[in-house]
Design a protein around this motif. Structure first.
Motif, PDB file in Angstrom:
ATOM      1  N   LEU A 292       0.841  -1.210   0.000  1.00 48.62           N
ATOM      2  CA  LEU A 292       0.000   0.000   0.000  1.00 48.62           C
ATOM      3  C   LEU A 292       0.874   1.257   0.000  1.00 48.62           C
ATOM      4  O   LEU A 292       0.571   2.238  -0.671  1.00 48.62           O
ATOM      5  CB  LEU A 292      -0.939  -0.008   1.211  1.00 48.62           C
ATOM      6  CG  LEU A 292      -2.017  -1.099   1.209  1.00 48.62           C
ATOM      7  CD1 LEU A 292      -2.862  -1.015   2.477  1.00 48.62           C
ATOM      8  CD2 LEU A 292      -2.932  -0.958  -0.010  1.00 48.62           C
ATOM      9  N   VAL A 293       1.962   1.231   0.762  1.00 49.37           N
ATOM     10  CA  VAL A 293       2.839   2.406   0.819  1.00 49.37           C
ATOM     11  C   VAL A 293       3.443   2.677  -0.561  1.00 49.37           C
ATOM     12  O   VAL A 293       3.504   3.826  -1.017  1.00 49.37           O
ATOM     13  CB  VAL A 293       3.944   2.216   1.889  1.00 49.37           C
ATOM     14  CG1 VAL A 293       5.032   3.277   1.739  1.00 49.37           C
ATOM     15  CG2 VAL A 293       3.340   2.296   3.287  1.00 49.37           C
ATOM     16  N   ASN A 294       3.851   1.596  -1.265  1.00 45.81           N
ATOM     17  CA  ASN A 294       4.437   1.790  -2.596  1.00 45.81           C
ATOM     18  C   ASN A 294       3.418   2.402  -3.567  1.00 45.81           C
ATOM     19  O   ASN A 294       3.754   3.268  -4.366  1.00 45.81           O
ATOM     20  CB  ASN A 294       4.951   0.456  -3.156  1.00 45.81           C
ATOM     21  CG  ASN A 294       6.274   0.083  -2.501  1.00 45.81           C
ATOM     22  OD1 ASN A 294       6.963   0.976  -1.978  1.00 45.81           O
ATOM     23  ND2 ASN A 294       6.623  -1.198  -2.490  1.00 45.81           N
ATOM     24  N   SER A 295       2.187   1.940  -3.489  1.00 48.06           N
ATOM     25  CA  SER A 295       1.177   2.508  -4.413  1.00 48.06           C
ATOM     26  C   SER A 295       0.908   3.974  -4.037  1.00 48.06           C
ATOM     27  O   SER A 295       0.720   4.825  -4.908  1.00 48.06           O
ATOM     28  CB  SER A 295      -0.100   1.675  -4.412  1.00 48.06           C
ATOM     29  OG  SER A 295      -0.993   2.121  -3.436  1.00 48.06           O
ATOM     30  N   LEU A 296       0.938   4.280  -2.726  1.00 52.53           N
ATOM     31  CA  LEU A 296       0.753   5.672  -2.266  1.00 52.53           C
ATOM     32  C   LEU A 296       1.887   6.552  -2.809  1.00 52.53           C
ATOM     33  O   LEU A 296       1.651   7.670  -3.295  1.00 52.53           O
ATOM     34  CB  LEU A 296       0.732   5.684  -0.735  1.00 52.53           C
ATOM     35  CG  LEU A 296       0.709   7.055  -0.054  1.00 52.53           C
ATOM     36  CD1 LEU A 296      -0.558   7.815  -0.420  1.00 52.53           C
ATOM     37  CD2 LEU A 296       0.784   6.910   1.470  1.00 52.53           C
ATOM     38  N   ILE A 297       3.117   6.024  -2.761  1.00 53.69           N
ATOM     39  CA  ILE A 297       4.271   6.792  -3.259  1.00 53.69           C
ATOM     40  C   ILE A 297       4.120   7.062  -4.749  1.00 53.69           C
ATOM     41  O   ILE A 297       4.366   8.174  -5.229  1.00 53.69           O
ATOM     42  CB  ILE A 297       5.596   6.036  -2.953  1.00 53.69           C
ATOM     43  CG1 ILE A 297       5.871   6.089  -1.437  1.00 53.69           C
ATOM     44  CG2 ILE A 297       6.769   6.619  -3.744  1.00 53.69           C
ATOM     45  CD1 ILE A 297       7.009   5.202  -0.962  1.00 53.69           C
TER      46      ILE A 297
END
Length: 1322
Positions: A1294-1299
């Motif tokens: 999820l953090v990677n997609s947010l980035i």
């Protein structure tokens, strides 16, 4: 119809020869219409409200001396009787040959012959040209002479009754004429006529009606015919031979050829441009520049391009014609689409009332005083006093692109021909010497101190002129040496070419083509890539044609976005004109080269050449001025035609006349023999001799398409004229001759149907009907105007709404559109023009330059009078009187809706100086307040006033049309305009503030001193101290534009310095726009997040009624960004719990909003602050990310996201000191993060923890660091301590997609509003 050479004759040079003058059989008939006009003027002058022109003799118009009165002229003869391709219009020809009727003079007056030309425009837009020479002949009829003597006796008797004091008996005899002394002196005083000693002369006119405008050749023909009558030696042949020759034996020169034919005394030459050159134009451009000067010509040209009303004013008919024809010719490739009457006959003065764009010429009748000339409407009028070198321009006239360099280029050409660029102010003796003095002669003129060969500083001649001074400055700046201005020697000096026409005539040809090429070059440069933006219809021509009005034919927004900024004010308005629309329609209708309009073909070939020259990408426009390079080539073509004459017509010869015919009497134009002139030769020998039949027909087709073109009317007209159709068929049937052609009707019925329908749809009047001027026809004309105005109103409102609604309109199927601020301004300006034209139609008496403002002032005066007499109150209407009884929350008292109040606001703006400006500002304000239709309805509800101000036929007194018009304007209420706020940016505006504290939690005990600071798109107020316990106040400051944020806070003084503010409301007291800034948070140490000030982001409330409904709903519909609590408390019910999917969606939407913002045209973008800090903005979405899975803290202890960020900062700082540093990249990110958090913590502002978080997100977005920080925090050990395992920030996927989502903001240059980053210096 008598013969006339059959239907194959559109190849003849002239269609008719006409003689007009005094019909001795009917005698002296007063010209009733002219006399009526004069009478009306005289009576109005006496009433002190002269309508059109006050009299030339101080209000004695009706008492004009008989020699100065107007009498009817008649068409005495015409040869042939009729030709079928150009039916003879007797009324029009009679009226335009002698526009003022017959003129009488005596031997004492000047009787020089006068030449003038005229145009007759048919209903289909095609034109016929007339050339007339007016001269004076002695009156031989005894009856006419004695009638004139009788009129004088009557006139003198009347004069005495009116002007003699009754007591004085001595003078009473003068009326009988017995007291010779006084009578004679009185008669002399009246430039009188005495039958015993004066010779009476009357005007007569000979005229040629031709299909093409060969002005110079026609003038020579007529002058030589007149000379034959007045010279003591009779001409070599009877006059009939010469007239027969010009009517039947002289052909039109084919395109690209020259022709020589014989006049009475010498050869006459005319030449016609080929189909690849600029169209035929035969008037001297030189004269226009001498009369007006370059500056005025360029301004007049700009007015014509933007379709303003243009009135030319001169006492010379030929000057009116020359100026009108020159201006319209210089517009190439565009064509004037509206009323075009270069010579307005005296009896048609009422036509100046026309509420449509027009180009008309008015004879000044010797009246030089402009102030005495009253015109029905002047708001959009360009008034040109040709004789006095003076031009009055409409307000807000944008500048023609590159005007300075353009004027410079024209000036250089004029000076090469010895014409001063500022014109010959008073064509005085010295000026006329100047004319004959070529600049190249000056160069080698020793007396002027110029040594031959030294460069001529032609500017010395022109030092006084302000434009030239500007040019000089420009020239110096660009580093061009004035020596480059050496004068072009004409190419004609080549010895091998012997020009057949005289030197002076050749110079006129040269100057004409040079100036025209320079003007044409401006458009080829400006519209070099116009084809890219033409929107080709997706459906077939027929259905496109049917829905023409709904269609966009040109991608204006994209075209404008490619243009240099300085061009926009002019271009955005020009693209809205009918001439541009028609030009593009033509382009759409003509797909292949063959059916292309000739003008379009020439223009497109020029554009193609420019494209080849410009290697740079075609859409990359620059404002670099490109000089004209086509002059030499164009000059060469003319020179070759004049050096080698292509065709020579049959010489005049003796006709088969009866013995004794053809005699003439010196000084009298003879009665010609109609039997020999009424029919032409049985076969046209010249056509057979000149060319094979096929070539002849092709040429005829070219001639027709080139010069008998239809003007496109109301954007729907098909440029496919009847004649073209016939000619097309004629080419297909080449084996046969004309008589065997199939009927046009059978082949092309459906095409003609479209043309006809189109014509009926938008039948604007191009020229008043000159034949029948009965009251019913005048009424019918006015009715057409009313219908036209209503139609224009419908089209304008629709166009403005479609543009304004943008995306929604596209979804509704109105085609892809974008609107830029410039274009919106243009559309509103053109709506103001339309309103001025409607308000000027049918005015009884003109007062002031703006008819609309004048009406408003009358209305105001009426109301004040009634208020003083106590018959009604002047207060406006309250907008939301029906408020819900249960609603007790504090609310601003509503603004009154008051037409008069809005007028007062405008009157108080000192920046607006003129009536036209005030009317426009009032319209803009009413549109912004969505009250335009309502205000105008109220204005027109005063029926007595409307009746007093307007004639019965006026638009504003046609009830049905007026209702429809107001209904169209009502549709503007569907969209939001900021056309007042965005235009008047420097005016002072009163703002009303209302602060609403929470009722539940004792706002009344609050002891600190509050302050507020309001920011908008145009500026901010600075800190305003609010008196304690005062929650409502009004203050005045310079226009802030649309409001964006409010900063509110207090100084934390006193015992109870805690304040819970629900929301703040701010209203612009002029436009009524109300903004709501939700808060819902505490301001005070130890409360909430400890903040003493907050930044509130506001939104415009759509309408008053919605405000009320929102206040009585719980929870509020318009949720505050801060209504979602930004801290975690023991009870988790306080905040809405969002799952990871919903949070991702919120982030996506917030980022998407910002991306869309930057993809809109700059003028259209909304508030970026709202997208960052608003209810569903980026700050709020990131807050949800950090709140997800945040561990519950100890009892009664609030933990904020900022606490977590501070811990992370401490961690990274200690890490750096212990020097356990991973990679360098990571180190830079950590340093950046720490630097920003420290800077925000050190700010002197008391913005609280949530305020600090908001500031960090905004700065991170600005500097494109957010995605780095998220990566940093996801890997930070502090996160593991403070977040549960299910937290979003711990899920790597999820953090990677947010980035990835946040990285999309990198390409945008985000500028933060000052209020968001006050006190931070990073």
């Amino acid at each position: 119809m008598s013969g006339g050479g059959g239907s194959s004759a559109p190849g003849r040079f002239a269609d008719y020869f006409v003689i007009c003058g005094l019909d001795t059989e009917t005698g002296l008939e007063p010209d009733e219409l002219s006399a009526l006009c004069q009478y009306i003027q005289a009576s109005k002058t006496r009433d002190g409200a002269s309508r059109f022109i006050s009299s030339a003799t101080e209000g004695e118009n009706f008492e004009q001396t008989p020699l100065r009165r107007t009498f009817k002229s008649k068409v005495l003869a015409r040869y042939p009787e009729n030709v079928e391709w150009n039916p003879f219009d007797q009324d029009a020809v009679g009226m335009l040959c002698m526009p003022k009727g017959l003129a009488f003079k005596t031997q004492a007056d000047c009787r020089e012959p006068q030449f003038h030309s005229f145009i007759i425009t048919r209903e289909d837009g095609s034109r016929t040209f007339g050339f007339s020479l007016t001269f004076f002949e002695e009156v031989t009829s005894k009856q006419i002479c004695s009638a004139m003597q009788t009129l004088y006796h009557m006139h003198n008797a009347e004069y005495d009754i009116l002007h003699t004091p009754p007591t004085n008996d001595k003078d009473s005899c003068s009326s009988t004429g017995d007291c010779n002394g006084t009578a004679v002196s009185k008669l002399q005083r009246f430039n009188s006529y005495d039958i015993s000693r004066d010779t009476l002369y009357v005007s007569k006119c000979i005229c040629l009606i031709t299909p093409m405008s060969f002005m110079k050749a026609c003038k020579k023909v007529l002058e030589q015919l007149h000379q034959a009558v007045t010279s003591p030696q009779p001409p070599p042949l009877p006059l009939e031979s010469y007239i027969y020759n010009i009517l039947y034996e002289v052909p039109l020169p084919p395109a690209g050829r020259s022709l020589k034919f014989s006049g009475v005394y010498g050869p006459i030459i005319c030449q016609r441009p080929s189909t690849s050159e600029l169209p035929l134009f035969d008037f001297p451009v030189k004269e226009v520049f001498e009369l007006l000067g370059v500056e005025n010509v360029v301004q007049l040209f700009t007015c014509a391009l933007l379709e303003f009303q243009i009135l030319l004013y001169s006492q010379h008919y030929q000057r009116l014609m020359t100026v009108a024809e020159t201006i319209t010719a210089l517009m190439f490739p565009f064509q004037w689409q509206h009323v075009y009457v270069p010579i307005l006959p005296a009896s048609l003065l009422h036509f100046l009332d026309a509420p449509v764009p027009y180009l008309m010429g008015l004879h000044s009748n010797g009246l030089d005083d402009r102030s005495k000339l009253e015109l029905p409407q002047e708001a959009n009028l360009c008034f040109v006093d040709v004789d006095n070198h003076f031009i009055e321009l409409p307000e807000d006239l944008p500048q023609f692109p590159n005007k300075l360099e353009f004027v410079q280029e024209i000036s250089e050409i004029l000076m090469a021909f010895g014409i001063p660029p500022e014109g010959n102010l008073h064509c005085s003796e010295s000026a006329s010497k100047m004319k004959s003095l070529r600049a190249c002669d000056l160069v080698s003129d020793k007396r002027n101190g110029n040594i031959a060969g030294s460069p001529l500083n032609s500017y010395e001649l022109l030092k006084e002129n302000e434009t030239i001074a500007r040019l000089q400055a420009l020239v110096k700046r660009t580093g061009v040496s004035l020596e480059k201005l050496e004068v072009r020697e004409e190419t004609s000096s080549k010895k091998d070419l012997k020009i057949q026409c005289d030197e002076e005539e050749f110079k006129i040809y040269q100057l004409n083509i040079q100036i025209r090429e320079v003007f044409a070059n401006r458009f080829t440069q400006m519209f070099a890539d116009y084809e890219v933006f033409v929107i080709q219809p997706s459906q077939d021509k027929e259905s496109w044609f049917t829905n023409r009005e709904q269609m966009q034919n040109f991608d204006k927004a994209s075209f404008l976005s490619d243009q240099p900024e300085p061009y926009l004010p002019f271009l955005s308005r020009f693209l809205e004109t009918q001439m541009f629309a028609s030009f593009i329609d033509n382009k759409i209708m003509c797909h292949d080269e063959d059916d292309k309009d000739p003008v379009l073909r020439v223009f497109d070939s020029r554009v193609d050449k420019i494209r080849l020259l410009n290697v740079r990408t075609p859409t990359l426009r620059t404002s670099m001025y490109q000089k004209c390079t086509t002059i030499d080539e164009a000059e060469k073509s003319i020179e070759l035609r004049l050096a080698k004459i292509d065709h020579t017509a049959v010489h005049p010869h003796l006709l088969d006349m009866k013995i004794g015919q053809g005699k003439y009497e010196l000084g009298f134009f003879p009665k010609l023999q109609s039997d020999v002139l009424s029919t032409g030769p049985a076969s046209n020998k010249w056509t057979k001799r000149n060319a094979p039949a096929q070539w002849r027909r092709k040429d005829r087709q070219k001639q027709h398409t080139e010069h008998l073109r239809l003007d496109n009317d109301q954007r729907e007209h098909l440029d496919f004229s009847m004649s073209e159709l016939q000619l097309q068929l004629c080419l297909d049937w080449d084996q046969h001759d004309w008589p065997f052609m199939p009927s046009v009707k059978s082949v092309s019925e459906h095409y003609l149907k479209y043309i006809q329908e189109a014509r009926n749809l938008g039948s604007t009047i191009r020229q008043p009907k000159l034949s029948n001027l009965s009251p019913s026809v005048i009424a019918q004309t006015n009715w057409k105007f009313v219908e036209g105005l209503l139609k224009e109103c419908r089209n304008k409102t629709k166009r403005m709404l479609v543009e304004k609604m943008g995306r929604e309109a596209v979804e509704l199927g109105h085609g892809e559109v974008n609107i830029t601020g410039v274009e919106e301004n243009t559309l509103i300006a053109s709506l103001c023009d339309l309103l001025e034209r409607i308000w000027s139609h049918g005015l009884q008496v003109k007062q002031g330059k703006s008819a609309l403002w004048s009406h408003l002032l009358h209305y105001l005066e009426n109301r004040q009078r009634k208020a003083a007499s106590g018959s009604f109150s002047t207060s406006g209407i309250l907008l939301d009187s029906e408020r819900r009884k249960s609603d007790t929350s504090p609310v601003m008292s509503p603004l009154r809706i008051s037409l008069i109040q809005d007028m007062r606001h405008i009157q108080n703006i000192s920046e607006i100086k003129t009536d036209v400006g005030k009317a426009r500002a009032w319209v803009r304000l009413s549109m912004e307040k969505k009250l335009l239709s309502r205000h105008l309805k109220q204005l027109l509800s005063d029926h007595e006033l409307t009746k007093k101000l307007y004639k019965r036929y006026a638009f504003l007194r046609c009830d049905d049309e007026k209702e429809q018009f107001l209904y169209h304007l009502l549709s503007f209420n569907a969209v939001d305009y900021f056309c007042f706020t965005n235009v008047f940016t420097t005016i002072l505006i009163p703002y009303h503030i209302l602060i609403v504290p929470s009722k539940k939690l004792g706002g009344s005990m609050f002891t600190a001193n509050p302050w507020i600071c309001i920011s908008g798109e145009l500026g901010e107020t600075g800190v305003l101290q609010i008196p304690r316990n005062i929650l409502e106040m009004t203050f005045e400051c310079q226009n802030l534009g649309k409001l964006t944020t409010v900063q509110i806070g207090h100084d934390n003084s006193g015992l109870y310095a805690k304040w819970l503010v629900e929301y703040v409301m701010v209203r612009n007291e002029i436009t009524g726009h109300t903004y709501k800034f939700p808060c819902g948070r505490w301001l005070g140490k130890g409360m909430d997040d400890g903040s003493l000030e907050r930044i509130l982001v506001g939104e415009l409330l759509t309408s008053h009624t919605e405000v009320d409904e929102r206040q009585c709903r719980t929870p509020p519909l318009q949720q505050s960004p801060s209504m979602i609590r930004r801290f975690v408390t023991i009870s988790p019910n306080n905040k809405p719990k969002l799952n990871t999917g919903q949070i991702q969606e919120a982030i996506g939407e917030a980022v998407n909003g910002i991306v869309k913002h930057f993809h809109k045209p700059e003028k259209e973008r909304g508030s970026l602050t709202l997208l960052l800090c608003g209810e569903s903005g980026l700050v709020s979405a990131l807050e949800q990310v950090f709140q997800h899975g945040f561990k519950s803290p100890r009892l009664f202890k609030n933990v904020f996201i900022w606490d977590f960020l501070e811990k992370a900062q401490t961690y990274y700082e200690t890490l750096e000191q212990s020097e356990m540093v991973p990679e360098e990249n990571w180190q830079t990110r950590a340093r950046n993060f720490c630097r920003f958090v420290t800077a925000i913590n050190n700010t002197p502002r008391n913005i609280g923890k949530d305020g600090k978080f908001q500031m960090l997100v905004c700065l991170g977005a600005r500097d494109h660091l957010l995605h780095h920080w998220i990566a940093l925090l996801a890997d930070c050990p502090i996160t593991a301590q403070m977040y549960e395992d299910i937290a979003l920030i711990k899920d790597h996927t999820l953090v990677n997609s947010l980035i990835r989502v946040l990285q999309t903001l990198q390409e945008f240059n985000i500028t933060l509003e000052a209020s968001l980053v006050k006190g931070i210096d990073i």
